[in-house]
Scaffold this motif. Structure first.
Motif, mmCIF file in Angstrom:
data_model
loop_
_atom_site.group_PDB
_atom_site.id
_atom_site.type_symbol
_atom_site.label_atom_id
_atom_site.label_comp_id
_atom_site.label_asym_id
_atom_site.label_seq_id
_atom_site.Cartn_x
_atom_site.Cartn_y
_atom_site.Cartn_z
ATOM 1 N N LEU A 109 68.845 -0.984 66.439
ATOM 2 C CA LEU A 109 67.754 -1.300 65.525
ATOM 3 C C LEU A 109 67.977 -0.623 64.177
ATOM 4 C CD1 LEU A 109 64.591 -0.949 67.802
ATOM 5 C CD2 LEU A 109 65.517 -3.060 66.808
ATOM 6 N N PRO A 110 67.575 -1.248 63.082
ATOM 7 C CA PRO A 110 67.675 -0.598 61.769
ATOM 8 C C PRO A 110 66.646 0.521 61.662
ATOM 9 C CG PRO A 110 66.451 -2.641 61.589
ATOM 10 C CD PRO A 110 66.957 -2.588 63.001
ATOM 11 N N ASP A 111 66.744 1.291 60.596
ATOM 12 C CA ASP A 111 65.741 2.330 60.335
ATOM 13 C C ASP A 111 64.431 1.714 59.854
ATOM 14 O OD1 ASP A 111 67.651 4.339 60.899
ATOM 15 O OD2 ASP A 111 68.395 4.235 58.840
ATOM 16 N N ALA A 112 64.532 0.611 59.106
ATOM 17 C CA ALA A 112 63.337 -0.014 58.539
ATOM 18 C C ALA A 112 63.569 -1.505 58.359
ATOM 19 C CB ALA A 112 62.986 0.627 57.199
ATOM 20 N N VAL A 113 62.477 -2.257 58.483
ATOM 21 C CA VAL A 113 62.506 -3.697 58.217
ATOM 22 C C VAL A 113 61.556 -3.967 57.069
ATOM 23 C CG1 VAL A 113 62.123 -6.012 59.120
ATOM 24 C CG2 VAL A 113 62.962 -4.202 60.648
ATOM 25 N N LEU A 114 62.071 -4.542 55.990
ATOM 26 C CA LEU A 114 61.261 -4.922 54.835
ATOM 27 C C LEU A 114 60.993 -6.419 54.922
ATOM 28 C CD1 LEU A 114 63.590 -2.683 53.852
ATOM 29 C CD2 LEU A 114 62.238 -2.819 51.765
ATOM 30 N N GLY A 145 63.894 8.685 54.507
ATOM 31 C CA GLY A 145 65.297 8.827 54.872
ATOM 32 C C GLY A 145 65.921 7.597 55.507
ATOM 33 N N ALA A 146 65.315 6.445 55.348
ATOM 34 C CA ALA A 146 65.882 5.214 55.915
ATOM 35 C C ALA A 146 67.213 4.899 55.232
ATOM 36 C CB ALA A 146 64.909 4.059 55.741
ATOM 37 N N ARG A 147 68.204 4.574 56.022
ATOM 38 C CA ARG A 147 69.517 4.227 55.474
ATOM 39 C C ARG A 147 69.957 2.822 55.871
ATOM 40 N NH1 ARG A 147 68.264 7.480 52.679
ATOM 41 N NH2 ARG A 147 69.224 9.449 52.056
ATOM 42 N N ARG A 148 69.585 2.393 57.059
ATOM 43 C CA ARG A 148 69.979 1.068 57.541
ATOM 44 C C ARG A 148 68.745 0.168 57.463
ATOM 45 N NH1 ARG A 148 70.786 0.931 62.444
ATOM 46 N NH2 ARG A 148 72.500 -0.578 62.618
ATOM 47 N N LEU A 149 68.774 -0.767 56.527
ATOM 48 C CA LEU A 149 67.620 -1.615 56.252
ATOM 49 C C LEU A 149 67.894 -3.051 56.673
ATOM 50 C CD1 LEU A 149 66.882 -0.330 52.620
ATOM 51 C CD2 LEU A 149 66.021 0.601 54.767
ATOM 52 N N PHE A 150 66.875 -3.696 57.237
ATOM 53 C CA PHE A 150 66.950 -5.114 57.579
ATOM 54 C C PHE A 150 65.901 -5.831 56.744
ATOM 55 C CE2 PHE A 150 66.118 -8.978 59.968
ATOM 56 C CZ PHE A 150 67.375 -9.326 60.481
ATOM 57 N N HIS A 151 66.266 -6.976 56.198
ATOM 58 C CA HIS A 151 65.368 -7.686 55.278
ATOM 59 C C HIS A 151 64.995 -9.043 55.848
ATOM 60 C CE1 HIS A 151 64.661 -9.734 51.134
ATOM 61 N NE2 HIS A 151 63.543 -9.223 51.607
ATOM 62 N N VAL A 152 63.698 -9.282 56.066
ATOM 63 C CA VAL A 152 63.213 -10.611 56.430
ATOM 64 C C VAL A 152 62.769 -11.272 55.137
ATOM 65 C CG1 VAL A 152 61.701 -11.970 57.892
ATOM 66 C CG2 VAL A 152 62.437 -9.700 58.638
ATOM 67 N N ASP A 153 63.557 -12.205 54.673
ATOM 68 C CA ASP A 153 63.424 -12.796 53.347
ATOM 69 C C ASP A 153 62.380 -13.909 53.349
ATOM 70 O OD1 ASP A 153 64.014 -13.266 50.695
ATOM 71 O OD2 ASP A 153 66.169 -13.527 51.019
ATOM 72 N N GLY A 154 62.040 -14.378 52.142
ATOM 73 C CA GLY A 154 61.237 -15.583 51.976
ATOM 74 C C GLY A 154 62.149 -16.761 51.714
ATOM 75 N N PRO A 155 61.583 -17.948 51.459
ATOM 76 C CA PRO A 155 62.409 -19.131 51.186
ATOM 77 C C PRO A 155 63.321 -18.904 49.982
ATOM 78 C CG PRO A 155 60.117 -19.742 51.537
ATOM 79 C CD PRO A 155 60.143 -18.251 51.447
ATOM 80 N N ALA A 156 64.520 -19.425 50.064
ATOM 81 C CA ALA A 156 65.497 -19.218 48.987
ATOM 82 C C ALA A 156 64.999 -19.749 47.654
ATOM 83 C CB ALA A 156 66.822 -19.892 49.359
ATOM 84 N N SER A 157 64.115 -20.777 47.676
ATOM 85 C CA SER A 157 63.645 -21.395 46.439
ATOM 86 C C SER A 157 62.416 -20.716 45.843
ATOM 87 C CB SER A 157 63.312 -22.872 46.690
ATOM 88 O OG SER A 157 62.254 -22.985 47.645
ATOM 89 N N ALA A 158 61.806 -19.786 46.566
ATOM 90 C CA ALA A 158 60.563 -19.173 46.096
ATOM 91 C C ALA A 158 60.866 -18.079 45.070
ATOM 92 C CB ALA A 158 59.782 -18.590 47.263
ATOM 93 N N PRO A 159 60.364 -18.183 43.828
ATOM 94 C CA PRO A 159 60.696 -17.201 42.794
ATOM 95 C C PRO A 159 60.310 -15.771 43.153
ATOM 96 C CG PRO A 159 59.706 -19.147 41.817
ATOM 97 C CD PRO A 159 59.544 -19.287 43.300
ATOM 98 N N ASP A 160 59.143 -15.584 43.819
ATOM 99 C CA ASP A 160 58.746 -14.222 44.150
ATOM 100 C C ASP A 160 59.690 -13.630 45.196
ATOM 101 O OD1 ASP A 160 57.762 -16.089 45.899
ATOM 102 O OD2 ASP A 160 55.692 -15.380 45.871
#
Length: 375
Positions: free
Chosen positions: A249-254, A187-202
């Motif tokens: 705080l968000p519901d989940a951090v990916l 039921g997570a609705r508010r998600l926060f994303h810790v991304d990788g480098p902008a240049s990394a294809p994955d």
């Protein structure tokens, strides 16, 4: 130095016969073969690799090019920041494959500086038969120049690259499975994303899959992003950003990978944030420490060692025979459910993720990253 001539003289045969024995040719009498091998042993003869390479027009050496991110402070130059946990798995897979054919490996780590990368790789291309190039370190224009000089395979590379083979994990499907699990099951609705480098294809594919999942679910939203570097330290920095928003705080951090997720959880827990009661956390890769953390980390397992093996298979095929057609290969991944996402304590379950064909789902536009000023 003992030479081929010395071996021939000791065995009482011609130089051509010694060469045939050393190269494993079948059309040599057994007693002759035995005399040659005995002479090799007695004299301690070691074949001249350079001379053999000239004779075969091949060096039996491939290069593995890994990325080392620039622009980091001293605290960030650790094994996590360099992604060496990932490359260690790739390297073991490559070495396992090379041992089958007695090839050698030349390994180098390059900073993500376009001019230095181009000069270094063009020099390196004359010393190997082919190159395995890791995630996003080489600009597409440089990659195209290299591919005209020698066989190249991109490891965890961008499937849209032209002129080179690409072997990667199915990052899109893995990231999609994580996001759907958090939203549909917990039921997570508010998600926060810790991304990788902008240049990394994955990182690009994982980011795009998350955006598509969220856009298809009313009420779900990515409420913030932090552009990291696939490192433990990036997770610590992202956690500091979240802690500046008390009560929000968000519901989940990916997180873009497991190192990032572990760094984030350590800082949040030290500040009294309960995982997963206050916020769920997920990673990607399924490195060994992910299962040891408390709570154990929900993540996506990608077959890192097999990534090295399959990339090496493809490169050797391109070196050894008629040029095969360009190929993009996506290896299957698994969703690994553990306690950090909100599944019951003690949960340890692997679920197969439906495989996506390359190019079947177009990446969504990437919103600009949200990044706080350095602390």
């Amino acid at each position: 130095m003992v030479t081929l001539y010395d071996v021939a003289q000791r065995a009482g045969v011609s130089i051509a016969t010694v060469s045939r024995v050393l190269h494993g040719h079948a059309r040599v009498r057994q007693d002759t073969r035995d005399r040659v091998l005995a002479a090799v042993e007695d004299l301690g003869y070691v074949p001249d690799g350079a001379a053999q390479s000239l004779a075969r027009s091949r060096k039996d050496v491939i290069g593995l090019v890994c990325v080392e991110h620039s622009g980091l402070d001293l605290r960030q130059y650790d094994s996590e920041a360099m992604s060496r946990l990932f490359y260690d798995g790739v390297l073991r897979g490559v070495e396992e494959r090379l041992r089958e054919d007695s090839w050698s490996l030349l390994l180098t780590f390059l900073r993500d500086d376009e001019e230095l990368v181009a000069a270094r790789l063009l020099a390196l291309s004359g010393k190997v038969d082919g190159l395995l190039i890791g995630e996003g370190v080489v600009p597409p224009a440089v990659m195209a120049r290299l591919a005209k000089r020698l066989p190249v395979v991109a490891v965890a590379g961008d499937p849209s690259l032209r002129g080179v083979d690409v072997v990667s994990a199915d990052n899109w499907s893995g990231a999609q499975a994580v996001a759907e699990h958090l939203i549909d099951v917990h039921g997570a609705r508010r998600l926060f994303h810790v991304d990788g480098p902008a240049s990394a294809p994955d990182a690009v594919m994982r980011r795009a899959a998350l955006d598509v999942v969220v856009a298809a679910r009313p009420g779900a939203a990515v409420t913030g992003r932090y552009e990291g570097r696939f490192s433990f330290h990036s997770g610590e920095e992202a956690a500091a950003v979240l802690l500046e928003r008390p009560g929000d705080l968000p519901d989940a951090v990916l997180c873009a990978n497991d190192q990032t997720a572990i760094g984030l959880m350590r800082v949040l827990q030290a500040a009294g944030v309960r995982i997963p009661a206050d916020v769920a956390v997920t990673g990607f890769d399924d490195i060994f420490p992910a299962s040891l953390y408390d709570p154990p980390l929900t993540t996506v397992h990608q077959p890192i060692r097999e990534l090295g093996q399959r990339s090496c298979d493809r490169l050797i095929a391109r070196i050894s025979g008629p040029a095969p057609r360009r190929r993009i290969e996506l290896l299957p991944v698994e969703l690994v459910l553990r306690g950090s996402c909100g599944c019951p304590p003690g949960t340890s379950e692997r679920r197969e993720v439906a495989r996506r064909k390359p190019g079947a789902v177009p990446p969504a536009p990437r919103p600009p990253p949200v990044r706080a000023a350095s602390r």
